[in-house]
Design an enzyme around this catalytic site. Structure first.
Site, short mmCIF file in Angstrom:
data_model
loop_
_atom_site.label_atom_id
_atom_site.label_comp_id
_atom_site.label_asym_id
_atom_site.label_seq_id
_atom_site.Cartn_x
_atom_site.Cartn_y
_atom_site.Cartn_z
CB ALA A 12 51.72 -57.51 32.45
CB ALA A 13 48.89 -55.64 28.65
NE ARG A 23 42.22 -68.09 32.84
CZ ARG A 23 42.98 -67.01 32.86
NH1 ARG A 23 42.52 -65.86 32.30
NH2 ARG A 23 44.16 -67.03 33.42
CD GLU A 36 58.49 -60.32 24.62
OE1 GLU A 36 59.59 -59.76 24.76
OE2 GLU A 36 57.39 -59.72 24.75
CB CYS A 46 57.33 -54.30 39.51
SG CYS A 46 56.09 -53.48 38.48
CG ASP A 288 53.90 -50.12 30.96
OD1 ASP A 288 52.90 -50.17 31.70
OD2 ASP A 288 55.03 -50.48 31.32
CG ASN A 310 48.97 -58.33 35.32
OD1 ASN A 310 49.05 -59.45 34.83
ND2 ASN A 310 50.02 -57.67 35.78
CD1 TRP A 439 41.24 -40.14 66.89
CD2 TRP A 439 40.36 -39.97 64.85
NE1 TRP A 439 39.94 -39.75 67.05
CE2 TRP A 439 39.37 -39.63 65.80
CE3 TRP A 439 40.03 -39.93 63.50
CZ2 TRP A 439 38.08 -39.26 65.44
CZ3 TRP A 439 38.74 -39.56 63.13
CH2 TRP A 439 37.78 -39.24 64.09
NE ARG A 447 39.37 -35.51 64.09
CZ ARG A 447 39.59 -35.66 65.39
NH1 ARG A 447 40.32 -36.69 65.83
NH2 ARG A 447 39.12 -34.78 66.25
#
Length: 457
Positions: A12-13, A23, A36, A46, A288, A310, A439, A447
């Site tokens: 992900a990261a 980009r 990797e 996940c 992570d 991400n 509520w 509350r």
């Protein structure tokens, strides 16, 4: 003259950073090389419990972008290649091809460390026996599925009752296994306060998952064939044809430590708001393997979640690509489920608040997910913490059925905004009987918290 960005870690990261940098910068301006050690890239760890349990039919559905797709976008992603050393002064990394064993150095102008986390694998007798599995990567998930299909027995023991533990318990239950969960904690889900964890425990028992608390594992017992046959604690033995470890993770920062990069209290890399490793202009880290700022307590924490990874990658890629972005911190929001029970938390638990010296009040309310008269209304328990003098919201935990977990997002926004519980009572939330009582349960808790703050003055 082009620069080279090297990325360590293809999930992900790391790959979010590589993609965002691409980009912003063309291949002629920025060469991107990513390493990797596994077979896959950009996948949802996940989702592994849901693939194992059969909710997700195919492994490929968990892969957002394959290595071939990254390469088609001019990112030189080298799978089955493990970085073994970072030479910071020399601006190079050494990597080993896991198929051939050959090693080579690759220079960098900019470096991203996205090495993730590694599962805690306690040094117990028998822990490496066949039939004992962690579930950190897609390769791990495939190995577990292969083990399940090759094992005739139907008894499973899950060690640990955090997010992975309870999700894997559900997965194995869905596959027809008799499931026992062992946890050394007072209750399952240590990310909740014990009183809320007790609700999870009760529900797991009701689903047919045997949950044994205060039961640290002492060893894994094996049969004559060397394969796991039981899990032992001080008090008992639990027969097992397969064992799944859900004992948590720690930052995988062995490379960073050896390279002299700065680590925090939890062993994660320390970065600034731009996700740049402190003291190093051309090195970033995310996912992570880093520690992040907790916006509620003001302290650094290790929070290993794909949502953060991400976002880190997007920030890193923007900065490495010549732009500018920041990651301000987290409030600690997480959701999970075991069968139809939904579990959510954000902000601080009671013990977290005590550790940082906060004085607080707590309230717990019972409500329903919809108007009580509307079909399908399900019970929900909400616990809320507020600072004693100011009424500042400190944390929320929710356990309930359908419609419970995502309500935590209301509290996550309120925490990020620094709202008081009194301010929360005026939130203009959507209402119709199929979706909520008049509520909302979170506002009912707010509350009640306002009254508790006033009573404590």
């Amino acid at each position: 003259m082009s620069e080279r960005l090297v990325v360590i870690g293809g999930d992900a990261a790391g790959m979010s950073a590589a993609s965002q940098a691409r980009r912003l910068r063309s291949p002629g301006e920025l060469e991107i090389v990513a390493f990797e050690r596994g077979h896959f890239s950009s996948y949802s760890a996940c989702g592994i419990p849901y693939w194992v349990g059969g909710d997700v039919a195919e492994r490929g559905e968990l892969i957002a972008r394959s290595p071939e797709e990254h390469r088609a976008r001019d990112i030189d992603l080298r799978t089955r290649t493990e970085v073994t050393e970072i030479d910071v002064p020399g601006q190079r990394v050494r990597a080993r091809d896991l198929e051939t064993g050959t090693e080579a150095w690759t220079g960098f102008d900019k470096l991203v460390v996205a090495t993730g986390a590694r599962p805690l694998r306690p040094p117990l007798p028998g822990i490496d026996a066949p039939g004992v599995h962690g579930v950190q990567t897609l390769d791990d998930g495939q190995a577990l599925l292969d083990s399940l299909s090759g094992t005739p027995g139907r008894r499973a023991v899950v060690v640990g009752a955090g997010y992975i533990g309870v999700e894997m318990a559900e997965a194995l239950l869905n596959r027809g296994y008799e499931v026992t969960v062992l946890t050394r904690g007072e209750q399952p889900m240590a990310t909740l306060d014990p009183d809320m964890g007790r609700l999870v425990h009760r529900a797991m028992d009701g689903l047919g998952i045997r949950t044994v608390v205060s039961a640290p594992v002492t060893k894994i017992l094996t049969g004559e064939d060397g394969r796991v046959r039981a899990v032992a604690t001080d008090a008992d033995e639990y027969p097992a044809d397969v064992v799944v470890l859900g004992t948590g993770v720690v930052p995988e920062t062995s490379l960073a430590r050896a390279a002299g990069l700065p680590l925090g209290e939890y062993g994660g890399l320390l970065t600034d708001l731009a996700m740049r490793v402190r003291g190093h202009e051309n090195i970033w880290a995310g996912g992570d393997c880093v520690e992040v700022l907790d916006l509620v307590s003001g302290r650094q924490r290790h929070v290993p979640l794909g949502t953060h990874a991400n976002k880190h990658g997007q920030v890193i890629g923007a900065n490495a690509g010549g732009g500018y972005a920041t990651f301000p911190g987290v409030v600690g929001t997480a959701v999970s489920k075991v069968c139809d029970l939904e579990i959510a938390r954000t902000g601080l638990r009671e013990r977290d608040a005590r550790e940082v010296g906060l004085r607080f009040v707590t309230v717990t309310v019972e409500s329903t997910s919809r108007a009580g008269y509307y079909p399908g209304a399900a019970p929900m328990t909400v616990k809320m913490l507020a600072e004693r003098r100011t009424g500042r919201l400190l944390g929320v935990q929710i356990v309930g059925r359908e419609g419970a977990a995502k309500r935590v997002d209301i509290a996550a926004v309120a925490l990020t905004a620094g709202m008081t519980v009194e301010g929360m009572t005026a939130l203009d939330l959507g209402y119709a009987p199929p979706f909520s009582p008049v509520w909302d349960p979170v506002l009912v808790a707010a509350r009640k918290a306002v009254a508790a703050v006033r009573a404590a003055e």
